[in-house]
Design an enzyme around this catalytic site. Structure first.
Site, mmCIF file in Angstrom:
data_model
loop_
_atom_site.group_PDB
_atom_site.id
_atom_site.type_symbol
_atom_site.label_atom_id
_atom_site.label_comp_id
_atom_site.label_asym_id
_atom_site.label_seq_id
_atom_site.Cartn_x
_atom_site.Cartn_y
_atom_site.Cartn_z
ATOM 1 N N THR A 39 -3.149 -5.005 3.492
ATOM 2 C CA THR A 39 -2.331 -5.734 4.471
ATOM 3 C C THR A 39 -1.081 -4.959 4.876
ATOM 4 N N GLY A 40 -0.822 -3.828 4.216
ATOM 5 C CA GLY A 40 0.379 -3.043 4.510
ATOM 6 C C GLY A 40 0.146 -2.048 5.638
ATOM 7 N N GLN A 41 1.200 -1.342 6.001
ATOM 8 C CA GLN A 41 1.118 -0.360 7.097
ATOM 9 C C GLN A 41 -0.013 0.661 6.866
ATOM 10 N N TYR B 176 12.202 1.627 -8.025
ATOM 11 C CA TYR B 176 10.960 1.970 -7.312
ATOM 12 C C TYR B 176 10.539 3.402 -7.659
ATOM 13 N N ALA C 110 1.885 -1.802 -3.655
ATOM 14 C CA ALA C 110 3.116 -1.588 -4.416
ATOM 15 C C ALA C 110 4.190 -2.528 -3.910
ATOM 16 N N SER D 198 7.197 -1.811 -2.361
ATOM 17 C CA SER D 198 7.479 -0.494 -1.773
ATOM 18 C C SER D 198 8.881 -0.370 -1.180
ATOM 19 N N GLU E 95 10.257 9.758 -2.999
ATOM 20 C CA GLU E 95 11.320 9.141 -3.802
ATOM 21 C C GLU E 95 11.318 9.676 -5.233
ATOM 22 N N LYS F 69 7.227 4.624 -9.658
ATOM 23 C CA LYS F 69 6.250 5.546 -9.044
ATOM 24 C C LYS F 69 6.070 6.802 -9.898
ATOM 25 N N THR G 14 5.206 9.411 -3.945
ATOM 26 C CA THR G 14 6.237 9.337 -2.918
ATOM 27 C C THR G 14 7.311 10.406 -3.079
ATOM 28 N N LEU H 38 -2.879 1.807 -2.640
ATOM 29 C CA LEU H 38 -1.716 1.772 -1.746
ATOM 30 C C LEU H 38 -0.807 0.581 -2.038
ATOM 31 N N ASP I 236 -4.953 -8.828 -7.774
ATOM 32 C CA ASP I 236 -3.512 -8.556 -7.850
ATOM 33 C C ASP I 236 -3.306 -7.408 -8.823
HETATM 34 P P1 NAP Z 1 3.726 -1.712 2.569
HETATM 35 O O1 NAP Z 1 3.530 -1.839 4.038
HETATM 36 O O2 NAP Z 1 4.960 -2.257 1.929
HETATM 37 O O3 NAP Z 1 2.449 -2.384 1.865
HETATM 38 C C1 NAP Z 1 2.440 -2.693 0.491
HETATM 39 C C2 NAP Z 1 1.136 -3.382 0.160
HETATM 40 O O4 NAP Z 1 1.124 -3.688 -1.241
HETATM 41 C C3 NAP Z 1 0.923 -4.722 0.896
HETATM 42 O O5 NAP Z 1 -0.416 -4.789 1.307
HETATM 43 C C4 NAP Z 1 1.189 -5.761 -0.196
HETATM 44 O O6 NAP Z 1 0.506 -6.973 -0.020
HETATM 45 C C5 NAP Z 1 0.624 -5.022 -1.397
HETATM 46 N N1 NAP Z 1 1.060 -5.597 -2.666
HETATM 47 C C6 NAP Z 1 2.326 -5.843 -3.074
HETATM 48 N N2 NAP Z 1 2.316 -6.405 -4.304
HETATM 49 C C7 NAP Z 1 1.015 -6.502 -4.691
HETATM 50 C C8 NAP Z 1 0.356 -6.991 -5.840
HETATM 51 N N3 NAP Z 1 1.034 -7.527 -6.851
HETATM 52 N N4 NAP Z 1 -0.998 -6.908 -5.901
HETATM 53 C C9 NAP Z 1 -1.698 -6.413 -4.864
HETATM 54 N N5 NAP Z 1 -1.135 -5.959 -3.721
HETATM 55 C C10 NAP Z 1 0.212 -5.989 -3.641
HETATM 56 O O7 NAP Z 1 3.623 -0.174 2.123
HETATM 57 P P2 NAP Z 1 3.123 1.098 2.975
HETATM 58 O O8 NAP Z 1 4.263 1.631 3.756
HETATM 59 O O9 NAP Z 1 1.830 0.783 3.609
HETATM 60 O O10 NAP Z 1 2.892 2.156 1.799
HETATM 61 C C11 NAP Z 1 1.638 2.229 1.104
HETATM 62 C C12 NAP Z 1 1.878 2.846 -0.261
HETATM 63 O O11 NAP Z 1 2.431 4.154 -0.110
HETATM 64 C C13 NAP Z 1 2.848 2.085 -1.159
HETATM 65 O O12 NAP Z 1 2.414 2.237 -2.479
HETATM 66 C C14 NAP Z 1 4.166 2.821 -0.963
HETATM 67 O O13 NAP Z 1 4.987 2.664 -2.098
HETATM 68 C C15 NAP Z 1 3.678 4.243 -0.801
HETATM 69 N N6 NAP Z 1 4.492 5.126 0.018
HETATM 70 C C16 NAP Z 1 4.887 4.750 1.278
HETATM 71 C C17 NAP Z 1 5.595 5.622 2.052
HETATM 72 C C18 NAP Z 1 6.015 5.257 3.447
HETATM 73 O O14 NAP Z 1 6.911 5.942 3.982
HETATM 74 N N7 NAP Z 1 5.401 4.274 4.067
HETATM 75 C C19 NAP Z 1 5.916 6.901 1.564
HETATM 76 C C20 NAP Z 1 5.473 7.255 0.302
HETATM 77 C C21 NAP Z 1 4.742 6.369 -0.468
HETATM 78 P P3 NAP Z 1 1.174 -8.238 0.773
HETATM 79 O O15 NAP Z 1 1.008 -7.926 2.232
HETATM 80 O O16 NAP Z 1 0.362 -9.386 0.323
HETATM 81 O O17 NAP Z 1 2.610 -8.284 0.371
HETATM 82 O O1 F7E Z 2 15.597 3.663 4.019
HETATM 83 C C1 F7E Z 2 19.171 3.979 4.757
HETATM 84 C C2 F7E Z 2 18.737 3.774 3.329
HETATM 85 O O2 F7E Z 2 14.336 1.591 3.492
HETATM 86 C C3 F7E Z 2 15.808 4.953 4.555
HETATM 87 C C4 F7E Z 2 9.622 3.514 1.614
HETATM 88 O O3 F7E Z 2 8.463 3.535 2.411
HETATM 89 O O4 F7E Z 2 10.107 5.805 2.112
HETATM 90 C C5 F7E Z 2 10.630 4.493 2.175
HETATM 91 O O5 F7E Z 2 11.821 4.406 1.392
HETATM 92 C C6 F7E Z 2 17.282 5.307 4.472
HETATM 93 C C7 F7E Z 2 17.923 5.039 3.108
HETATM 94 O O6 F7E Z 2 13.179 3.869 3.393
HETATM 95 C C8 F7E Z 2 19.766 0.706 6.187
HETATM 96 O O7 F7E Z 2 19.874 3.642 2.468
HETATM 97 C C9 F7E Z 2 20.801 2.592 6.072
HETATM 98 O O8 F7E Z 2 18.777 6.111 2.798
HETATM 99 O O9 F7E Z 2 13.721 2.908 5.559
HETATM 100 P P1 F7E Z 2 14.186 2.905 4.166
HETATM 101 P P2 F7E Z 2 13.280 4.662 2.008
HETATM 102 O O10 F7E Z 2 14.260 4.047 1.094
HETATM 103 O O11 F7E Z 2 13.454 6.101 2.341
HETATM 104 C C10 F7E Z 2 9.772 6.268 0.795
HETATM 105 C C11 F7E Z 2 9.199 7.656 0.923
HETATM 106 C C12 F7E Z 2 8.915 5.315 0.057
HETATM 107 O O12 F7E Z 2 8.111 5.712 -0.779
HETATM 108 C C13 F7E Z 2 9.251 3.866 0.171
HETATM 109 O O13 F7E Z 2 8.153 3.052 -0.210
HETATM 110 O O14 F7E Z 2 17.990 4.486 5.393
HETATM 111 N N1 F7E Z 2 19.614 2.759 5.423
HETATM 112 N N2 F7E Z 2 20.914 1.349 6.526
HETATM 113 C C14 F7E Z 2 18.951 1.609 5.484
HETATM 114 N N3 F7E Z 2 17.724 1.266 5.024
HETATM 115 C C15 F7E Z 2 17.300 0.004 5.268
HETATM 116 N N4 F7E Z 2 16.081 -0.350 4.835
HETATM 117 N N5 F7E Z 2 18.076 -0.912 5.937
HETATM 118 C C16 F7E Z 2 19.324 -0.624 6.428
HETATM 119 O O15 F7E Z 2 19.995 -1.453 7.012
#
Ligand code: NAP
Ligand code: F7E
Length: 341
Positions: free
Chosen positions: A14-16, A154, A84, A86, A132, A158, A130, A82, A60
């Protein structure tokens, strides 16, 4: 004879990323299963409409029995983990829950695969690691060899999941790979993340639905790519003969200020400063200041390259939010002609 259809299980469907990956795999002819959590999950309908070919299974990451049942039911060739918690900011508010789902959840799924696979080495595993992990970065750009120094619950969760995946690869000969993905965004990005928060607000400001935008730290820099490009890399990792870990990144870094420049410019506003306020509520206890990835290994081994540029990504997201928000403009009241005198 028709080729055997491959089967994939995606957690976090259901996530991105889950949606883009499911579309990619369905397009490649896979039979795709998606894990969906909770009672009456409100996103079920959206997935069913977008991806009618996908079969949704209840489960879950916090519940081992449901994971064993899901893996056993679909007998997958590939599992993409995927799911988490997140959102980094949220992980500071619920660190224990984040550790349980984002960290231990990966271990539960790895163990479910080990139990169902019975040592046959048939099931391949992808772990969503990630950038992170690099946190307080030790070098720039960051590669697969850069040491980890996570800066949030987080990131720490990870790191546990990443090391567990490597440990299961080495202990049980599991084909398990970690994609160390830098930030990737899209029109499907959650509204809690900074890029979507900005593009949605920019559209609303342009349409007169909102006056200003409150943000936290504007100084951090990220290596932002397009999610649709990154799921191609996930799939490519599981097609390799040997499992391994790969950085996926664009190789460019940009500040939040640069994102604001492009997003506001896309709606014809040259100076965003009058519209943006800083608010302590959005600051984090510890920040990741700079992320800048080096995707050389992924390019060389997987042949992976991102296709969408940073300006194209920002424009795509603003355009999408303009379309969504323009449906919210209240229609002017037009009295029935009988009332007009
Ligand atoms: P997202 O949009 O936040 O999606 C997270 C997914 O995890 C959702 O489908 C959510 O389900 C599911 N989930 C949360 N808690 C759960 C649980 N207890 N059991 C089963 N499913 C659960 O994240 P995303 O951006 O698609 O990222 C996908 C993965 O890549 C994540 O692990 C994230 O940490 C990692 N990641 C993301 C990025 C990025 O920039 N996007 C970068 C590096 C790594 P619900 O919809 O039901 O809440
Ligand atoms: O923040 C700053 C914030 O929440 C980016 C996740 O997908 O990528 C993501 O994590 C930056 C940070 O993403 C606001 O402090 C300022 O420096 O969009 P973000 P993130 O924390 O980089 C990594 C790779 C993952 O793995 C994670 O799952 O933006 N920032 N002002 C803000 N951030 C948010 N959210 N909201 C603000 O108002």
């Amino acid at each position: 004879m028709a080729p055997v259809q491959k089967r994939a299980l995606i957690t976090g469907i259901t996530g991105q990323d889950g949606l883009y990956l499911a579309e990619l795999l369905v397009g490649k002819g896979y039979q795709v299963f998606g894990l969906i959590r909770g009672q009456n999950n409100p996103k079920r309908e959206m997935v069913e409409q977008l991806l009618p070919a996908v079969e949704l299974l209840e489960g879950d990451l916090g519940d081992m029995t449901s994971l064993v049942e899901a893996v056993n039911y679909c007998q997958p060739d590939e599992v993409y983990n995927l799911a988490a918690i997140s959102f980094v900011a949220f992980s500071f508010k619920q660190p224990e829950h984040t550790g349980n789902i984002t960290g231990l959840g990966a271990l539960r799924l790895l163990d479910a695969i080990r139990i169902v696979d019975e040592g046959k080495g048939r099931i391949r595993y992808y772990q969503a690691s990630t950038s992170e992990l690099f946190g307080k970065v030790r070098e720039t750009p960051q590669t697969e060899l850069t040491p980890f120094h996570p800066r949030s619950p987080y990131g720490v969760a990870k790191a546990y999941a990443h090391h567990m995946t490597v440990n299961y690869r080495e202990s049980y000969n599991l084909h398990a790979s970690c994609g160390i993905l830098f930030n990737h965004e899209s029109p499907r990005r959650g509204h809690e993340f900074v890029t979507r928060k900005i593009t949605s607000a920019v559209a609303r400001i342009k349409l007169g639905l909102q006056d200003s935008l409150s943000l936290g730290n504007l100084d951090s820099k990220r290596d932002w790519g397009f999610a649709g490009d990154y799921v191609r890399g996930m799939w490519a990792m599981l097609q390799q003969d040997e499992p391994d870990d790969y950085v996926l990144a664009t190789g460019e870094t940009h500040s939040i200020g640069e994102f604001l420049d492009l997003a506001f410019a896309a709606v014809g506003i040259e100076d965003w400063k009058p519209y943006v306020k800083q608010d302590q509520r959005f600051m984090r206890p510890a920040e990741v200041d700079l992320l800048h990835g080096d995707p050389t290994k992924a390019k060389k081994v997987l042949g992976w390259e991102p296709e969408v540029s940073f300006p194209q990504l920002v424009e795509m997201m603003v355009e999408n939010d303009l379309q969504i928000e323009s449906t919210r403009i209240p229609r002017q009241f037009v009295p029935p002609t009988s009332l007009v005198r």
